[in-house]
Design a protein around this motif. Structure first.
Motif, PDB file in Angstrom:
ATOM      1  N   VAL A 115       0.865  -1.184   0.000  1.00 24.59           N
ATOM      2  CA  VAL A 115       0.000   0.000   0.000  1.00 24.59           C
ATOM      3  C   VAL A 115       0.900   1.232   0.000  1.00 24.59           C
ATOM      4  O   VAL A 115       1.909   1.276   0.704  1.00 24.59           O
ATOM      5  N   SER A 116       0.539   2.228  -0.807  1.00 26.97           N
ATOM      6  CA  SER A 116       1.313   3.466  -0.862  1.00 26.97           C
ATOM      7  C   SER A 116       0.389   4.675  -0.829  1.00 26.97           C
ATOM      8  O   SER A 116      -0.686   4.660  -1.444  1.00 26.97           O
ATOM      9  N   ILE A 117       0.804   5.690  -0.100  1.00 28.65           N
ATOM     10  CA  ILE A 117       0.128   6.988  -0.145  1.00 28.65           C
ATOM     11  C   ILE A 117       1.208   8.047  -0.323  1.00 28.65           C
ATOM     12  O   ILE A 117       2.375   7.825  -0.003  1.00 28.65           O
ATOM     13  N   SER A 118       0.825   9.181  -0.852  1.00 28.35           N
ATOM     14  CA  SER A 118       1.814  10.236  -1.070  1.00 28.35           C
ATOM     15  C   SER A 118       1.138  11.589  -1.145  1.00 28.35           C
ATOM     16  O   SER A 118      -0.079  11.694  -1.377  1.00 28.35           O
ATOM     17  N   SER A 119       1.951  12.617  -0.961  1.00 29.38           N
ATOM     18  CA  SER A 119       1.424  13.972  -1.126  1.00 29.38           C
ATOM     19  C   SER A 119       1.021  14.193  -2.583  1.00 29.38           C
ATOM     20  O   SER A 119       0.047  14.905  -2.866  1.00 29.38           O
ATOM     21  N   TYR A 120       1.729  13.577  -3.527  1.00 29.50           N
ATOM     22  CA  TYR A 120       1.363  13.698  -4.940  1.00 29.50           C
ATOM     23  C   TYR A 120      -0.014  13.096  -5.205  1.00 29.50           C
ATOM     24  O   TYR A 120      -0.779  13.607  -6.016  1.00 29.50           O
ATOM     25  N   ARG A 121      -0.310  11.977  -4.553  1.00 27.39           N
ATOM     26  CA  ARG A 121      -1.606  11.333  -4.749  1.00 27.39           C
ATOM     27  C   ARG A 121      -2.735  12.261  -4.308  1.00 27.39           C
ATOM     28  O   ARG A 121      -3.766  12.358  -4.984  1.00 27.39           O
ATOM     29  N   VAL A 122      -2.544  12.963  -3.214  1.00 29.06           N
ATOM     30  CA  VAL A 122      -3.552  13.923  -2.752  1.00 29.06           C
ATOM     31  C   VAL A 122      -3.668  15.078  -3.742  1.00 29.06           C
ATOM     32  O   VAL A 122      -4.779  15.492  -4.117  1.00 29.06           O
TER      33      VAL A 122
ATOM     34  N   ARG B  98      15.817   6.339   0.883  1.00 30.35           N
ATOM     35  CA  ARG B  98      14.686   5.610   1.477  1.00 30.35           C
ATOM     36  C   ARG B  98      14.972   5.387   2.969  1.00 30.35           C
ATOM     37  O   ARG B  98      16.108   5.161   3.350  1.00 30.35           O
ATOM     38  N   TYR B  99      13.931   5.462   3.802  1.00 29.06           N
ATOM     39  CA  TYR B  99      14.147   5.362   5.239  1.00 29.06           C
ATOM     40  C   TYR B  99      13.010   4.575   5.881  1.00 29.06           C
ATOM     41  O   TYR B  99      11.869   4.570   5.412  1.00 29.06           O
ATOM     42  N   ARG B 100      13.333   3.892   6.957  1.00 28.02           N
ATOM     43  CA  ARG B 100      12.357   3.084   7.690  1.00 28.02           C
ATOM     44  C   ARG B 100      11.447   4.003   8.497  1.00 28.02           C
ATOM     45  O   ARG B 100      11.908   4.959   9.127  1.00 28.02           O
ATOM     46  N   LEU B 101      10.165   3.728   8.476  1.00 29.70           N
ATOM     47  CA  LEU B 101       9.218   4.505   9.278  1.00 29.70           C
ATOM     48  C   LEU B 101       9.059   3.811  10.634  1.00 29.70           C
ATOM     49  O   LEU B 101       8.255   2.901  10.790  1.00 29.70           O
ATOM     50  N   THR B 102       9.870   4.242  11.582  1.00 26.16           N
ATOM     51  CA  THR B 102       9.794   3.680  12.931  1.00 26.16           C
ATOM     52  C   THR B 102       8.644   4.330  13.688  1.00 26.16           C
ATOM     53  O   THR B 102       8.011   5.282  13.210  1.00 26.16           O
TER      54      THR B 102
ATOM     55  N   TRP C 236       7.953   2.202   5.240  1.00 24.41           N
ATOM     56  CA  TRP C 236       9.117   3.004   4.876  1.00 24.41           C
ATOM     57  C   TRP C 236       8.686   4.210   4.060  1.00 24.41           C
ATOM     58  O   TRP C 236       7.551   4.283   3.586  1.00 24.41           O
ATOM     59  N   GLY C 237       9.582   5.167   3.933  1.00 25.65           N
ATOM     60  CA  GLY C 237       9.245   6.398   3.232  1.00 25.65           C
ATOM     61  C   GLY C 237      10.376   6.852   2.338  1.00 25.65           C
ATOM     62  O   GLY C 237      11.500   6.351   2.415  1.00 25.65           O
ATOM     63  N   GLU C 238      10.054   7.791   1.476  1.00 23.88           N
ATOM     64  CA  GLU C 238      11.068   8.421   0.630  1.00 23.88           C
ATOM     65  C   GLU C 238      10.579   9.813   0.257  1.00 23.88           C
ATOM     66  O   GLU C 238       9.378  10.050   0.097  1.00 23.88           O
ATOM     67  N   SER C 239      11.519  10.728   0.140  1.00 21.65           N
ATOM     68  CA  SER C 239      11.212  12.095  -0.283  1.00 21.65           C
ATOM     69  C   SER C 239      11.798  12.310  -1.660  1.00 21.65           C
ATOM     70  O   SER C 239      12.995  12.088  -1.864  1.00 21.65           O
ATOM     71  N   ARG C 240      10.954  12.679  -2.610  1.00 18.45           N
ATOM     72  CA  ARG C 240      11.420  12.942  -3.967  1.00 18.45           C
ATOM     73  C   ARG C 240      11.020  14.360  -4.335  1.00 18.45           C
ATOM     74  O   ARG C 240       9.833  14.656  -4.477  1.00 18.45           O
TER      75      ARG C 240
ATOM     76  N   LEU D  50       9.567  17.603  -4.262  1.00 15.05           N
ATOM     77  CA  LEU D  50       8.593  18.208  -3.348  1.00 15.05           C
ATOM     78  C   LEU D  50       7.637  17.172  -2.759  1.00 15.05           C
ATOM     79  O   LEU D  50       6.827  17.501  -1.895  1.00 15.05           O
ATOM     80  N   GLY D  51       7.723  15.920  -3.227  1.00 14.98           N
ATOM     81  CA  GLY D  51       6.768  14.909  -2.794  1.00 14.98           C
ATOM     82  C   GLY D  51       7.287  14.029  -1.661  1.00 14.98           C
ATOM     83  O   GLY D  51       8.483  13.790  -1.530  1.00 14.98           O
ATOM     84  N   VAL D  52       6.361  13.549  -0.837  1.00 12.46           N
ATOM     85  CA  VAL D  52       6.671  12.587   0.226  1.00 12.46           C
ATOM     86  C   VAL D  52       5.831  11.339  -0.031  1.00 12.46           C
ATOM     87  O   VAL D  52       4.612  11.433  -0.241  1.00 12.46           O
ATOM     88  N   PHE D  53       6.473  10.166  -0.022  1.00 17.66           N
ATOM     89  CA  PHE D  53       5.819   8.898  -0.325  1.00 17.66           C
ATOM     90  C   PHE D  53       5.961   7.969   0.870  1.00 17.66           C
ATOM     91  O   PHE D  53       7.068   7.775   1.376  1.00 17.66           O
ATOM     92  N   LEU D  54       4.853   7.403   1.304  1.00 15.79           N
ATOM     93  CA  LEU D  54       4.854   6.438   2.410  1.00 15.79           C
ATOM     94  C   LEU D  54       4.407   5.088   1.864  1.00 15.79           C
ATOM     95  O   LEU D  54       3.405   4.996   1.151  1.00 15.79           O
ATOM     96  N   HIS D  55       5.151   4.040   2.199  1.00 12.26           N
ATOM     97  CA  HIS D  55       4.885   2.709   1.665  1.00 12.26           C
ATOM     98  C   HIS D  55       4.731   1.696   2.797  1.00 12.26           C
ATOM     99  O   HIS D  55       5.426   1.768   3.806  1.00 12.26           O
ATOM    100  N   ALA D  56       3.830   0.750   2.587  1.00 13.07           N
ATOM    101  CA  ALA D  56       3.710  -0.423   3.453  1.00 13.07           C
ATOM    102  C   ALA D  56       3.894  -1.637   2.548  1.00 13.07           C
ATOM    103  O   ALA D  56       3.023  -1.944   1.732  1.00 13.07           O
TER     104      ALA D  56
END
Length: 631
Positions: free
Chosen positions: A216-223, A268-272, A337-341, A343-349
């Motif tokens: 599953v992924s959500i992002s600021s771009y998706r919004v 890419r970074y772990r979402l703790t 986990w997440g990544e910043s590209r 201006l966008g922020v992406f969160l992934h499960a």
């Protein structure tokens, strides 16, 4: 012929078959012919669009003219590859958007839209790859109205599906295949028609692609995409209602606040748990509440339209995905986990292990499945022998475990190339450790010397963007050949320039390690900076290492090493592409000869002569030049 017989047998017996077939064995014919003659509807899935286009545009038309049995075939790509008539119609009425420059791109698109029969963006070669126009007029997965669209009957996606439903062979890519499998999994419908068998080419990519689509992924771009679509629909169906646009502005503000809690650097970074502070979770619930208010406004609208009503469904889908992140706990079978590209922020499960999912959804479905690639085994056991399961070699143990395959017939086929005569392996031992600061300056010097011997004509393959950029900076003033760097142009344009400019040098990272086919003199040297171990700091890799450790397994020997061997074999496979090719393979990482685990890499390399002396490299290319002159 061996492989074709094995494929035909698997299709007949409803079994699973794994075939490692090196470049030059003719594997595409070996599965296309049995598939065409089988009388079954067969889905053929590729890892790259390049191979997908080759099968559809070249190989299948030739087979259709040659085989005694008539068969039909079609190609399916992801929705984003096609022009959306509904969105394009809206764009024609309002062709200007803030920050969007169309100009000549729009003129090309408009002319093409009146001529195309398929709506496939691949026909529009003159449109720049990064043109901001295409996302505004192409089909979007979430935004697609499906059968509720007023242009449904004329839609290119509809036509594509109808063509596939009437075809014997359907050529897709892994992304579309697993998107379809995930849709079936979540009861959202399906993309592909019912099929009787599946053949996966470039099957070494399956785990990576399947992991993406079962997550599953959500992002600021998706919004932001959703809000742009909402504003467009409001202008068309609710032109007098300013309240919707006011609510969109509030949603954007809430979204920016929520995603700001998760912004980090470009890696890419772990979402703790530390990311999900009370303030972050509160911001997430505020975003949910704002979205729900817009959903209520849409349901209360006096003027109904399919496009407007579909926006409410998109809110529900996004809200469900966002809830997953806000309510995650230790028992959730996902890696967050997440990544910043930019201006966008992406969160992934992402699922930690997809083997159980694939076993249930695919390999236990009692349909024949063929998996093939030039690199599918993690070793060199029993090469040249066609073996049927159960086998004792263990050549495919790694891929079978990762993909959830319990029983399969297995074939490891020999290469048709004479590596003893066609290639030289250069393993310099004098370079510093790849983990030390002097490594990159030292390999830059070594690359300059190798290129002087080879006359350019080289692929430089890197394991990181950082090494690529630094080596490029160091060698650019000193190399008298055209240097082509990944990212400066679209991939296909770089490859075409590399082919035509015979002495040029191409520098690339991950995506250039596979799927690139350059034959002849233009590619006479492949130089690899480091053994391609995946970074243990990558969130998915780190989580998998932790999981294997918790299970009492050695993550290095059971996961990291075999993964790196497969990646290395993909990279070196760029060098010899036909029986006339001749070239040098250089690996600048001395761990391949100094570390105990290096013997596993060495065992997986082609059986070519090896040297650690630059003089031998110079003699190799001098001999080649002499042979070419005498020829």
């Amino acid at each position: 012929m061996q492989m074709a017989s094995a494929v035909a047998d698997a299709l007949e017996r409803q079994s699973t078959l794994l075939v490692e077939a090196p470049t030059g064995t003719g594997k595409t014919w070996a599965y296309l012919i049995p598939a065409a003659l089988s009388g079954k509807r067969v889905v053929i899935s590729t890892g790259t669009k390049t191979l997908q286009d080759q099968l559809y545009q070249k190989d299948l038309p030739l087979l259709a003219q040659s085989l005694p049995r008539r068969f039909t075939y079609s190609m399916m790509k992801g929705k984003g590859n096609y022009l959306c008539l509904y969105r394009f119609g809206q764009f024609l009425e309002q062709p200007t958007f803030p920050g969007l420059e169309v100009g000549s791109d729009f003129e090309q698109l408009h002319r093409w839209s009146m001529e195309t029969a398929t709506g496939d963006r691949a026909e529009l070669s003159a449109l720049p790859e990064g043109s901001p126009l295409w996302p505004e007029v192409s089909v979007k997965g979430e935004a697609c109205l499906g059968s509720g669209c007023p242009d449904y009957d004329r839609c290119y996606i509809t036509r594509m599906k109808q063509s596939a439903a009437a075809s014997d062979l359907i050529v897709v890519n892994h992304h579309l295949f697993f998107a379809d499998l995930a849709l079936k999994d979540f009861s959202f419908g399906e993309v592909l028609p019912r099929y009787d068998a599946v053949i996966f080419d470039e099957a070494h990519l399956l785990e990576e692609v399947a992991t993406q689509y079962f997550g599953v992924s959500i992002s600021s771009y998706r919004v932001e995409d959703f809000l742009r679509d909402t504003e467009r629909e409001v202008r068309f169906s609710q032109p007098q209602e300013k309240g919707y646009l006011d609510q969109c502005a509030r949603i954007l503000a809430k979204s920016n606040r929520f995603f700001q809690f998760f912004r980090r650097g470009e890696e890419r970074y772990r979402l703790t748990r530390a990311f999900f502070s009370r303030e972050a979770v509160t911001a997430g619930h505020d975003l949910l509440q704002s979205l729900d208010l817009l959903r209520q406004q849409i349901h209360a609208a006096q003027v109904k339209s399919n496009g407007f009503s579909h926006l409410a469904e998109r809110i529900e889908l996004f809200s469900a995905d966002l809830q997953l992140f806000l309510t995650a706990d230790a028992s959730t079978p996902f890696v967050f986990w997440g990544e910043s590209r930019r201006l966008g922020v992406f969160l992934h499960a992402s699922p930690l292990d997809i083997s159980a999912l694939l076993r249930q959804k695919l390999f236990e479905q009692e349909i024949p499945i063929v998996l093939t690639s030039a690199t599918l085994s993690s070793g060199m056991q029993s090469r040249g022998v066609l073996q049927y399961a159960p086998t004792a070699t263990g050549a495919f143990d790694f891929v079978k475990e990762r993909l959830g395959i319990e029983q399969a017939d297995e074939a490891v086929l020999p290469s048709p190339f004479d590596y003893e005569k066609q290639a030289l392996l250069y393993l310099p031992s004098h370079l510093p450790s790849p983990t030390s600061p002097p490594f990159v300056p030292a390999i830059a010097e070594e690359i300059v010397r190798i290129l002087a011997a080879s006359g350019g004509r080289a692929f430089l393959l890197f394991t990181s963007w950082k090494n690529l950029e630094e080596v490029y900076r160091l060698i650019a003033p000193r190399v008298p050949y055209l240097l082509l760097k990944q990212g400066d142009q679209p991939k296909h344009a770089l490859i075409e320039t590399f082919r035509s400019e015979v002495s040029s040098v191409l520098l690339g990272t991950t995506s250039f390690w596979q799927g690139v086919d350059v034959q002849g003199e233009a590619l006479s040297c492949v130089i690899i900076d480091k053994l391609p171990f995946a970074s243990p700091s990558d969130p998915l890799i780190a989580a998998r290492i932790e999981s294997l450790t918790d299970q009492g397994k050695d993550p290095f020997m059971t996961f990291q090493l075999p993964s790196a061997i497969l990646s290395l074999r993909q990279g070196i496979g760029r060098l010899i592409r036909n029986r006339e090719d001749r070239g040098l393979l250089a690996i600048l990482d001395h761990r391949v000869t100094r570390k105990e685990y290096g013997r596993h890499f060495l065992a997986s390399l082609p059986p070519s002569p090896r040297t650690d002396r630059l003089e031998a490299v110079q003699r190799f290319f001098s001999a080649g030049a002499s042979a070419g002159a005498s020829g």
